[in-house]
Design an enzyme around this catalytic site. Structure first.
Site, short mmCIF file in Angstrom:
data_model
loop_
_atom_site.label_atom_id
_atom_site.label_comp_id
_atom_site.label_asym_id
_atom_site.label_seq_id
_atom_site.Cartn_x
_atom_site.Cartn_y
_atom_site.Cartn_z
N CYS A 180 13.06 13.95 8.72
CA CYS A 180 11.95 14.92 8.79
C CYS A 180 11.79 15.73 7.51
O CYS A 180 10.82 16.46 7.35
CB CYS A 180 12.14 15.85 9.98
SG CYS A 180 12.16 14.92 11.51
N HIS A 196 3.98 17.36 14.17
CA HIS A 196 5.03 17.02 13.22
C HIS A 196 5.01 15.53 12.87
O HIS A 196 5.75 14.74 13.46
CB HIS A 196 6.38 17.44 13.82
CG HIS A 196 7.57 17.01 13.05
ND1 HIS A 196 7.60 16.98 11.66
CD2 HIS A 196 8.80 16.58 13.45
CE1 HIS A 196 8.78 16.55 11.27
NE2 HIS A 196 9.52 16.29 12.32
N CYS A 255 14.82 21.09 9.26
CA CYS A 255 15.96 20.34 9.81
C CYS A 255 15.58 18.87 9.83
O CYS A 255 14.40 18.52 9.86
CB CYS A 255 16.31 20.81 11.21
SG CYS A 255 14.94 20.59 12.37
#
Ligand SMILES: CC(C)(COP(=O)(O)OP(=O)(O)OC[C@H]1O[C@@H](n2cnc3c(N)ncnc32)[C@H](O)[C@@H]1OP(=O)(O)O)[C@@H](O)C(=O)NCCC(=O)NCCS
Length: 431
Positions: free
Chosen positions: A95, A387, A417
């Site tokens: 990510c 996301h 994160c």
């Protein structure tokens, strides 16, 4: 506090842009990650009024790569507005992939190897590669090599019903098999984060993102897009729910631990399609071209912990290092932008910032400290906006810089994160 150490040339953030972020399987499902990336780069050059001939490199992040075009950055760079000679490469850090692209680009500028680089990321979770089983793969390879029709039939006759079951990419750790959601669930339990706290944080994310959409601050960062089959103009994110309420969030069932859990579809970031791109220049070139940078990169860091432990606590280890490298403390941050994978993860990270134990693990005697909620994710975050794994870092950096400028702030911190127990943090400065 360590003194601020400067490494090489200063890197200016000139502009950032992204596509609308759409829940996977909805409005962007017919748009490939390459197209999402191209849309961002084209718009970025137009908005910044930069000639494509000045671009030294394109760096892009993506997580679920296309097996047909694994170097998405190169495909994006083959735009009519860019010369064919723009070297380009793709990076992957789960990510934090767009962040990796941004810091790789910044390193090239700091070293003097490049003057102007576009960095970003794109992800189409609507278009993930679906794989054949090992048995099916072997049969297909044998069949393709067979010289006769009979040989092909014989190869395919090996296929058993179980071989027909496709393999889809899982959002789970290859090392532990634990999914992101299960990890968030585990972290909530370890750190004593309640369901109510998570739902309130998710509500906050939607409310703030709705306000940012309504008053145009978020939409200003979006490159409008026309997607098949309707080709209607899209200029905002479809995950933001202006009308959600605490009652609705409270009513949702836990997804990852159905009996004792607290992580729901409402307090998790949704699977999303989207792209983002950021224009970076050496301070010298920015000045020579007459650009006023939004901000400069002051410091950054990456960290990792055992994925079997608390998977999404990486920011707690990365942030103190980035702050120390910047020679600054959390109280000096005018804004803090944290990626919201799950409400539970943000709340655990915030708790970790206040913990002496986590500070010692990061190599410091004192904790980072409390993050002022009035300065945190002031236009919501990934819970509401969405996301797209490879693109989120570009979105967050753009929002941080734009909002810092609107508020006439000086310093901003961002954290992300990432799978594998990794975390990223970056400090930006205005002057
Ligand atoms: C959590 C997850 C499994 C949910 O997937 P899903 O079930 O397809 O989610 P949906 O959007 O369909 O939402 C489920 C329901 O909750 C409702 N809902 C979701 N968010 C809501 C909100 N904020 N307010 C009110 N209702 C909400 C939806 O309307 C839907 O209701 P319905 O079933 O009546 O239509 C999926 O989003 C996920 O895997 N997220 C985590 C992704 C991840 O791991 N990312 C990596 C992080 S680093």
């Amino acid at each position: 506090m360590l003194p601020h150490v400067k490494h090489g040339r200063r890197v200016a953030i000139i502009a950032g842009v992204r596509t609308p972020f759409s829940r996977s399987g909805t409005t962007l499902k017919h748009v490939s990650a390459i197209e999402l990336g191209k849309r961002c780069v084209t718009e970025l050059l137009q908005r910044a009024e930069v000639d494509g001939k000045l671009v030294d490199a394109i760096v892009f992040g993506t997580v679920v790569q296309s097996v047909l075009a694994p170097n998405i950055a190169r495909e994006v760079s083959l735009l009519p507005v860019l010369p064919r000679g723009v070297q380009s490469f793709t990076v992957s850090r789960a990510c934090a992939s767009a962040n990796q692209a941004i810091t790789d680009a910044a390193d090239q500028i700091a070293l003097g190897h490049a003057d102007l680089v576009i960095a970003g990321g794109a992800e189409s979770l609507s278009n993930v590669p679906i794989l054949h089983s090992q048995g099916m793969t072997e049969a297909l390879i044998l069949a393709s090599k067979a010289k006769t029709f009979g040989g092909r039939v014989k190869a395919l006759a090996r296929v058993r019903p179980r071989d027909l079951v496709p393999i889809t990419p899982a959002i789970a750790e290859p090392s532990t098999g634990e999914s992101m959601g299960q990890s968030a669930e585990k972290m909530a339990k370890i750190n004593g984060i309640s369901r109510a706290e998570q739902d309130h944080f998710a509500l906050r994310s939607h409310r703030l993102a709705a306000a940012g959409t309504q008053d145009g601050r978020l939409t200003a960062e979006i490159a409008p897009l026309y997607a098949a089959p309707a080709f209607e103009p899209m200029s905002d994110d479809n995950g933001v729910r202006p009308d959600t309420s605490i009652e609705q969030l409270r009513a949702l069932k836990p997804v990852f631990d159905r009996k004792y859990g607290s992580v729901t579809a409402g307090n998790s970031s949704p699977l999303t399609d989207g792209g983002s791109a950021v224009l970076l220049m050496s301070e010298e070139l920015a000045k020579a071209l007459g650009h006023t940078p939004l901000a400069y990169i002051r410091s950054y860091s990456y960290a990792a912990l055992d994925p079997a432990e608390q998977l999404l606590m990486g920011p707690v280890l990365a942030a103190p290092v980035a702050l120390a490298r910047a020679g600054l403390n959390i109280g000096q941050m005018d804004l803090v932008e944290m990626h919201e994978a799950f409400a539970a993860q943000v709340l655990c990270n915030l708790k970790g910032f206040q913990s002496r134990e986590w500070a010692e693990r990061a190599g410091f005697s004192a904790p980072v400290g409390e993050v002022d909620r009035a300065r945190l994710n002031v236009m919501g975050g990934s819970l509401a906006i969405g996301h797209p794994f490879g693109a989120t870092g570009g979105r967050i950096l753009t929002t941080l810089c734009n909002e810092l400028q609107r508020r006439d702030g000086e310093f901003g911190l961002m954290t992300v994160c990432a799978a594998g127990g990794m975390g990223h943090a970056m400090v930006v400065e205005r002057a």
